[in-house]
Write a protein that holds these residues in place. Structure first.
Motif, short mmCIF file in Angstrom:
data_model
loop_
_atom_site.label_atom_id
_atom_site.label_comp_id
_atom_site.label_asym_id
_atom_site.label_seq_id
_atom_site.Cartn_x
_atom_site.Cartn_y
_atom_site.Cartn_z
N PRO A 72 0.91 -1.18 -0.03
CA PRO A 72 -0.08 0.05 -0.20
C PRO A 72 0.69 1.26 0.02
O PRO A 72 0.39 2.34 -0.56
CB PRO A 72 -0.68 -0.24 1.23
CG PRO A 72 -0.97 -1.48 1.84
CD PRO A 72 0.43 -2.08 1.14
N SER A 73 1.82 1.16 0.59
CA SER A 73 2.83 2.39 0.70
C SER A 73 3.25 2.74 -0.71
O SER A 73 3.53 3.88 -1.03
CB SER A 73 4.18 2.46 1.59
OG SER A 73 4.80 1.17 1.20
N ASP A 74 3.57 1.75 -1.54
CA ASP A 74 3.83 2.04 -2.89
C ASP A 74 2.78 2.38 -3.63
O ASP A 74 2.95 3.53 -4.80
CB ASP A 74 4.68 0.82 -3.40
CG ASP A 74 6.12 0.59 -3.11
OD1 ASP A 74 6.59 1.46 -2.77
OD2 ASP A 74 6.49 -0.56 -2.97
N ILE A 75 1.73 1.92 -3.61
CA ILE A 75 0.54 2.06 -4.40
C ILE A 75 -0.05 3.52 -4.38
O ILE A 75 -0.44 4.37 -5.21
CB ILE A 75 -0.62 1.27 -4.02
CG1 ILE A 75 -0.39 -0.24 -4.48
CG2 ILE A 75 -1.93 1.51 -4.92
CD1 ILE A 75 -0.97 -1.65 -4.44
N ASN A 76 -0.06 3.81 -2.82
CA ASN A 76 -0.60 5.24 -2.63
C ASN A 76 0.58 6.38 -2.55
O ASN A 76 0.12 7.36 -1.80
CB ASN A 76 -1.29 4.94 -1.16
CG ASN A 76 -2.46 4.26 -1.16
OD1 ASN A 76 -3.04 4.04 -2.18
ND2 ASN A 76 -2.65 3.49 -0.15
N ARG A 77 1.83 5.96 -2.86
CA ARG A 77 2.72 7.05 -2.90
C ARG A 77 2.34 8.38 -3.75
O ARG A 77 2.09 8.02 -4.98
CB ARG A 77 4.15 6.53 -3.32
CG ARG A 77 5.24 7.39 -3.27
CD ARG A 77 6.66 6.70 -3.71
NE ARG A 77 6.88 5.72 -2.45
CZ ARG A 77 7.56 4.84 -2.40
NH1 ARG A 77 8.19 4.36 -3.73
NH2 ARG A 77 7.79 3.91 -1.52
N LYS A 78 2.49 9.61 -3.27
CA LYS A 78 2.41 10.67 -3.95
C LYS A 78 3.82 11.13 -4.56
O LYS A 78 4.72 10.66 -4.13
CB LYS A 78 2.07 11.99 -2.92
CG LYS A 78 0.77 11.50 -2.09
CD LYS A 78 -0.52 11.52 -3.04
CE LYS A 78 -1.60 11.50 -2.16
NZ LYS A 78 -2.63 10.61 -2.47
N PRO A 79 3.57 12.09 -5.56
CA PRO A 79 4.83 12.25 -6.32
C PRO A 79 5.59 13.51 -5.67
O PRO A 79 5.06 14.22 -4.70
CB PRO A 79 4.11 12.83 -7.76
CG PRO A 79 2.98 13.53 -7.43
CD PRO A 79 2.41 12.30 -6.47
N VAL A 80 6.81 13.19 -5.54
CA VAL A 80 7.70 14.09 -4.90
C VAL A 80 7.50 15.40 -5.36
O VAL A 80 7.33 15.88 -6.66
CB VAL A 80 9.12 13.73 -5.06
CG1 VAL A 80 10.17 14.38 -4.32
CG2 VAL A 80 9.46 12.07 -4.74
N VAL A 81 7.49 16.50 -4.47
CA VAL A 81 7.45 17.89 -4.77
C VAL A 81 8.73 18.51 -4.36
O VAL A 81 9.40 18.53 -3.49
CB VAL A 81 6.30 18.56 -3.92
CG1 VAL A 81 6.13 20.04 -4.24
CG2 VAL A 81 4.90 17.99 -3.82
N TYR A 82 9.22 18.85 -5.59
CA TYR A 82 10.78 19.52 -5.61
C TYR A 82 10.58 21.02 -5.40
O TYR A 82 9.53 21.70 -5.86
CB TYR A 82 11.50 19.50 -7.12
CG TYR A 82 11.77 17.86 -7.01
CD1 TYR A 82 12.78 17.29 -6.42
CD2 TYR A 82 11.10 17.01 -8.08
CE1 TYR A 82 13.06 15.92 -6.36
CE2 TYR A 82 11.18 15.73 -8.09
CZ TYR A 82 12.50 15.13 -7.63
OH TYR A 82 12.71 13.81 -7.74
N PRO A 83 11.70 21.81 -4.90
CA PRO A 83 11.22 23.22 -4.64
C PRO A 83 11.65 23.73 -5.98
O PRO A 83 12.41 23.31 -6.74
CB PRO A 83 12.37 23.45 -3.61
CG PRO A 83 13.49 22.25 -3.73
CD PRO A 83 12.66 21.12 -3.94
N SER A 84 11.05 24.89 -6.06
CA SER A 84 11.14 25.73 -7.42
C SER A 84 12.70 26.04 -7.61
O SER A 84 13.12 26.74 -6.56
CB SER A 84 10.13 26.82 -7.35
OG SER A 84 10.49 27.79 -6.44
N PHE A 85 12.93 26.27 -8.66
CA PHE A 85 14.49 26.75 -8.91
C PHE A 85 14.45 27.87 -10.08
O PHE A 85 13.62 27.59 -11.21
CB PHE A 85 15.44 25.35 -9.32
CG PHE A 85 16.52 25.72 -9.82
CD1 PHE A 85 17.44 26.26 -8.80
CD2 PHE A 85 17.14 26.03 -11.00
CE1 PHE A 85 18.97 26.54 -9.17
CE2 PHE A 85 18.21 26.28 -11.63
CZ PHE A 85 19.18 26.64 -10.48
N GLU A 86 14.92 28.96 -9.75
CA GLU A 86 15.09 29.94 -10.79
C GLU A 86 16.46 30.14 -11.15
O GLU A 86 17.30 30.18 -10.35
CB GLU A 86 14.68 31.28 -10.16
CG GLU A 86 13.07 31.34 -9.79
CD GLU A 86 12.84 32.78 -9.45
OE1 GLU A 86 13.49 33.67 -9.73
OE2 GLU A 86 11.77 32.77 -8.86
#
Length: 96
Positions: A72-86
């Motif tokens: 379940p931890s793999d199935i329900n994993r959310k995508p990684v949110v990366y910090p914005s980079f300018e």
């Protein structure tokens, strides 16, 4: 008494043999240039050879062979949110 057997020098006999072999090779190679080339007859087939099933291509096969997510931890994993980079500006103007 005189002997009737002919006695040739070995070097002379060797030269004559080499000349004969060389002339035979040249003759054979020149006659092969005028020989008609042998062509293999092309066979035509009256039966359609269409495939019944399309084969999986590389990307589809790789996706099919990947391990399945069973936890379940793999199935329900959310995508990684990366910090914005300018990105910094390419050129900075420096006044002297």
């Amino acid at each position: 008494s005189l002997s009737t057997s002919s006695h040739h020098h070995p070097k002379h006999n060797n030269k004559a043999t080499m000349k004969a072999v060389l002339s035979l090779v040249l003759l054979a190679s020149s006659t092969m240039a005028f020989m008609p080339s042998v062509t293999v007859p092309v066979r035509t087939c009256n039966v359609s050879l269409d495939a019944k099933h399309a084969n999986n291509k590389a990307a589809k096969k790789a996706a099919h062979d990947r391990p399945k997510k069973s936890r379940p931890s793999d199935i329900n994993r959310k995508p990684v949110v990366y910090p914005s980079f300018e990105s910094p500006p390419e050129y900075t103007i420096v006044e002297n």
